[in-house]
Design a protein around this motif. Structure first.
Motif, short mmCIF file in Angstrom:
data_model
loop_
_atom_site.label_atom_id
_atom_site.label_comp_id
_atom_site.label_asym_id
_atom_site.label_seq_id
_atom_site.Cartn_x
_atom_site.Cartn_y
_atom_site.Cartn_z
N ASN A 129 0.83 -1.20 0.00
CA ASN A 129 0.00 0.00 0.00
C ASN A 129 0.87 1.26 0.00
O ASN A 129 0.59 2.23 -0.74
CB ASN A 129 -0.93 -0.01 1.22
N ILE A 130 1.93 1.25 0.81
CA ILE A 130 2.85 2.39 0.87
C ILE A 130 3.53 2.60 -0.48
O ILE A 130 3.64 3.74 -0.98
CB ILE A 130 3.90 2.19 1.98
N ILE A 131 3.99 1.51 -1.08
CA ILE A 131 4.66 1.61 -2.39
C ILE A 131 3.70 2.18 -3.43
O ILE A 131 4.09 3.01 -4.26
CB ILE A 131 5.19 0.23 -2.81
N GLU A 132 2.46 1.74 -3.36
CA GLU A 132 1.45 2.24 -4.31
C GLU A 132 1.23 3.74 -4.12
O GLU A 132 1.13 4.50 -5.09
CB GLU A 132 0.14 1.48 -4.10
N VAL A 133 1.16 4.18 -2.86
CA VAL A 133 0.97 5.61 -2.57
C VAL A 133 2.17 6.41 -3.07
O VAL A 133 2.01 7.50 -3.63
CB VAL A 133 0.77 5.83 -1.05
N ILE A 134 3.38 5.87 -2.87
CA ILE A 134 4.59 6.57 -3.33
C ILE A 134 4.59 6.68 -4.85
O ILE A 134 4.88 7.75 -5.41
CB ILE A 134 5.85 5.83 -2.84
N LYS A 135 4.27 5.60 -5.54
CA LYS A 135 4.28 5.59 -7.00
C LYS A 135 3.22 6.53 -7.58
O LYS A 135 3.43 7.16 -8.63
CB LYS A 135 4.03 4.17 -7.54
N SER A 136 2.11 6.65 -6.87
CA SER A 136 1.03 7.54 -7.34
C SER A 136 1.29 9.00 -7.00
O SER A 136 0.50 9.88 -7.37
CB SER A 136 -0.30 7.10 -6.74
N GLN A 137 2.39 9.23 -6.22
CA GLN A 137 2.77 10.60 -5.82
C GLN A 137 1.66 11.31 -5.06
O GLN A 137 1.47 12.52 -5.20
CB GLN A 137 3.20 11.41 -7.04
N ALA A 154 11.71 9.12 -0.89
CA ALA A 154 10.38 9.73 -1.00
C ALA A 154 9.71 9.82 0.37
O ALA A 154 9.04 10.81 0.69
CB ALA A 154 9.52 8.91 -1.96
N VAL A 155 9.91 8.78 1.20
CA VAL A 155 9.36 8.80 2.56
C VAL A 155 9.99 9.94 3.36
O VAL A 155 9.30 10.71 4.04
CB VAL A 155 9.59 7.45 3.27
N TYR A 156 11.32 10.06 3.28
CA TYR A 156 12.02 11.09 4.06
C TYR A 156 11.60 12.50 3.64
O TYR A 156 11.59 13.42 4.47
CB TYR A 156 13.54 10.92 3.90
N ARG A 157 11.25 12.68 2.39
CA ARG A 157 10.83 14.02 1.94
C ARG A 157 9.53 14.46 2.61
O ARG A 157 9.24 15.66 2.65
CB ARG A 157 10.66 14.02 0.42
N HIS A 158 8.77 13.52 3.13
CA HIS A 158 7.48 13.86 3.76
C HIS A 158 7.57 13.87 5.28
O HIS A 158 6.56 13.94 5.97
CB HIS A 158 6.41 12.85 3.32
#
Length: 448
Positions: free
Chosen positions: A9-17, A48-52
């Motif tokens: 789910n996290i990977i999907e959220v990251i890919k969808s930006q 991408a996680v760290y940027r948030h």
């Protein structure tokens, strides 16, 4: 939600930006849980996680990450980002651990980008200490007051210093030269508000350690006195920093993992997610040594081949002799290594421990040899050489193997080699050779 489903789910959220959704998910997570998440992601997704994350949370997450994954992430980040997003928001002891993982050129770049010059100076100072000493483990974030301060001055100074700290473990008292004089109990601050100076109410009986004290001794000190923190002083007693119990727990866990791997015949720190090549390289040294030990054993047996051909029953007990030798050696060495690690064994009681192990070995040798003798009497009868050769060999092996297993870690400790080696393949291989030597010697003496 299961772990794999959550990760997908996290990977999907990251890919969808979907930044809003990702940020909302991360806000409800503890830094340690986010660190576990980042360990499962590839470098780009972890970035991408760290940027948030806000800078303070990002720093906490980085500290909790697996060391190898953290290094891969830091290798991808520019030095100014490492300094501003992470190092500027860390305690000095954590910052030193992070910076020391970088190559020398990047270390200098990161230090140059640290915004707080005082923090950068503290980090550089801490990096000079050996990482296996109290100086290498301590942090400089602590509340320090002067012994000559009045109560109002003390309270004002404590409030000022506390603004930059996440936790306050103790308030340390120093003199005008920075030498540690005592600890200022918070309870006395409340019950003695009218006292004129701090030095009249501080506890002078403070337990401290030196900057060059080995970490093993620091762990024992904190464990012995049930401390939550211990101040660290230099050779003339000036307060340099503080070690907290959470630092010690991390260090203790690392030591236990290291000792367990050494006892299992692994060289270097190995993780389950390490590459096949690295895992192979960590195992092959002791496997090669074991192979050499096996070859020496076969050569030894080859010397007695003519003798053994006439008494084939003796061959049946070679696994028993080899296995027993390794077991008794490992048992006795494990007790000694444990005593060295927790401080219960020192130079004043070494020979007492050797005598105790010898007494235990004697009792074990009597029990085991009598049991084997009874079995051989039933299986082979009283006239066969094997009936007596095996129990006599077993008796001698248990005594000598136990003594060897006891002395070996003490010898290693004396020559500054990790005694944990003595609980692993080394003692098993040497005792295997010792057992075969004793067995062949006893057989030869009986036959002659």
């Amino acid at each position: 939600m299961e772990e794999k489903e959550f990760l997908d789910n996290i990977i999907e959220v990251i890919k969808s930006q979907d930044s809003a959704r990702l940020k909302a998910i991360l806000e409800d997570m503890h830094p340690a849980d986010i660190a576990e998440l980042c360990d499962e992601l590839d470098v780009d997704d972890a970035r991408a996680v760290y940027r948030h994350l806000d800078n303070e949370t990002a720093a906490d997450v980085l500290v909790e990450m697996d060391e190898d994954n953290r290094k891969r992430l830091l290798d991808e980040l520019p030095s100014d980002i490492i300094a501003s997003k992470f190092i500027d928001n860390m305690d000095t002891d954590d910052a030193v651990d992070i910076i020391q993982d970088l190559d020398e050129d990047k270390q200098e770049e990161v230090l140059a980008h640290i915004g707080d010059i005082e923090q950068a100076s503290d980090i550089v100072d801490l990096m000079q200490y050996d990482e296996d000493t109290a100086g290498g483990l301590m942090g400089t974030e602590m509340v320090v007051v002067n012994e000559n301060m009045s109560m109002p001055e003390c309270l004002q100074e404590m409030r000022k210093q506390a603004e930059d700290l996440d936790d306050i473990y103790n308030v340390y008292v120093v003199d005008d030269d920075g030498r540690l004089k005592g600890v200022f109990p918070l309870k006395k601050m409340i019950t003695n508000p009218s006292v004129s100076k701090v030095k009249y109410v501080m506890d002078e009986d403070v337990i401290s350690t030196k900057v060059d004290t080995p970490i093993d001794d620091v762990v024992q000190l904190i464990e012995k006195y049930n401390l939550v923190s211990v101040p660290v002083v230099d050779s003339i007693g000036r307060l340099q920093g503080m070690i907290t119990v959470d630092d010690v727990i991390d260090e203790l866990r690392d030591q236990q993992e290291h000792d367990y791997q050494m006892a299992s015949g692994l060289t270097g720190d190995v993780e389950t997610d390490d590459s096949v090549f690295r895992q192979m390289m960590s195992r092959i040294p002791w496997l090669l040594i074991g192979m050499i030990g096996g070859i020496l054993n076969s050569m030894l047996l080859g010397k007695f081949e003519p003798t053994l051909q006439g008494y084939l029953g003796l061959l049946l007990f070679i696994p028993l002799i080899g296995g027993t030798g390794g077991n008794v050696g490992t048992q006795s060495s494990a007790i000694v290594v444990q005593g060295l690690a927790n401080g219960s064994l020192n130079t004043s009681n070494i020979w007492k421990q050797v005598f105790k192990e010898s007494a235990v070995a004697l009792l074990n040798a009597i029990v085991l040899s009598l049991l084997v003798l009874a079995y051989n009497m039933y299986q082979f009868g009283p006239t066969q050489i094997v009936t007596y050769a095996v129990p006599v060999s077993l008796f001698a092996l248990v005594l000598i193997g136990t003594l060897w297993g006891t002395l070996l870690p003490l010898i290693f400790e004396k020559i500054h080699i990790d005694p944990a080696i003595a609980t692993g393949p080394f003692v098993q291989i040497t005792n295997d050779l010792l057992g075969m030597g004793i067995y062949m010697a006893v057989i030869t003496l009986i036959i002659l």
